[in-house]
Write an enzyme that holds these catalytic residues in place. Structure first.
Site, PDB file in Angstrom:
ATOM      1  N   SER A 135      73.499   5.606 -41.404  1.00 38.57           N
ATOM      2  CA  SER A 135      72.677   5.016 -40.354  1.00 38.57           C
ATOM      3  C   SER A 135      72.207   6.126 -39.439  1.00 38.57           C
ATOM      4  CB  SER A 135      73.512   4.000 -39.552  1.00 38.57           C
ATOM      5  OG  SER A 135      72.805   3.543 -38.412  1.00 38.57           O
ATOM      6  N   TYR A 148      80.735   0.812 -34.918  1.00 34.76           N
ATOM      7  CA  TYR A 148      79.762   1.001 -35.995  1.00 34.76           C
ATOM      8  C   TYR A 148      79.401   2.473 -36.136  1.00 34.76           C
ATOM      9  CZ  TYR A 148      75.643   0.250 -38.902  1.00 34.76           C
ATOM     10  OH  TYR A 148      74.709   0.289 -39.932  1.00 34.76           O
ATOM     11  N   LYS A 152      79.969   4.899 -39.518  1.00 38.55           N
ATOM     12  CA  LYS A 152      78.882   5.575 -40.224  1.00 38.55           C
ATOM     13  C   LYS A 152      79.001   7.094 -40.141  1.00 38.55           C
ATOM     14  CE  LYS A 152      77.027   1.932 -41.919  1.00 38.55           C
ATOM     15  NZ  LYS A 152      77.100   1.681 -43.373  1.00 38.55           N
TER      16      LYS A 152
END
Length: 229
Positions: A135, A148, A152
């Site tokens: 990401s 998150y 990533k």
């Protein structure tokens, strides 16, 4: 050349868009996801395509899925780890432990589980490409999405280390898909998500780009350029 493509998280968002594009263009997809939508996909896309209900966070379930898939189809030409979760936006200290744990189980451990059970067959054949979805938040940070971001960033490091372990001719690539209007983006950015392209439009560019990846890209962090923010 038509390919056998294994994809996780095929029931919605980017995984579903890629699945639709790959099959429409003559490739065979063996995919997994959670929930009843998998049953509909079995009717929409019959054999040789193959869809299973699997939670990638459960290693024993991934092992059974891989065993069945490899027996039926052989080693994949392309393995795409797409399945992931987003945390509800909040300062890190307010993210419930159960939510963080599930995110890590899917976003990191799930990727490792799929690699553990599919990649040995690819290594034995000494060919194939592994694409682990990263990401923009695996290369930069924002507030209220710390879990998150952490997951990533981990995918970036995991994939680059994996790339050093593969035999010549193979590749492991962390891919930033860019910013796309999906349920995940709406979860963390409900007001701005609709201004970005839909997953179907993204797949028209992203799928050919992913198919172009090869040994020359091993260990390189790449992005779907047209969809970078």
């Amino acid at each position: 050349m038509k390919k056998l493509i294994v994809i996780t998280g095929v029931t919605r968002g980017l995984g579903r868009a890629l699945t639709d594009w790959f099959i429409a263009n003559g490739h065979t997809v063996a995919g997994c996801g959670r929930g009843a939508a998998i049953l509909d996909m079995r009717f929409d896309y019959p054999a040789p395509n193959d869809f299973s209900v699997v939670d990638v966070a459960e290693d024993n379930k991934v092992a059974l899925w891989a065993e069945k898939t490899l027996a039926a189809h052989g080693a994949p030409d392309l393995l795409i780890n797409n399945a992931a979760l987003m945390n509800d936006p909040a300062p890190l200290w307010k993210v419930p432990a159960a939510q963080l744990n599930k995110l890590i189980d899917v976003n990191i451990k799930g990727v490792a589980n799929v690699i553990r059970h599919f990649v040995p067959a690819m290594v034995e054949r000494k060919s194939g490409v592994i694409v682990n979805f990263s990401s923009g938040w695996g290369r930069s940070t924002s507030p209220e999405v710390a879990p998150y971001c952490a997951s990533k960033f981990a995918i970036e490091g995991l994939t680059q280390a994996l790339a050093q372990e593969l035999p010549a001719g193979m590749a492991a690539v962390p891919l930033n898909p860019g910013v796309i209007d999906t349920d995940m983006l709406r979860q963390c950015w409900s007001e701005g998500a609709s201004s970005y392209p839909k997953a179907e439009a993204w797949a028209q560019v992203a799928a050919p780009f992913i198919l172009s990846l090869g040994a020359k890209d091993n260990g390189h962090s790449v992005s779907v350029k047209a969809f970078e923010d």
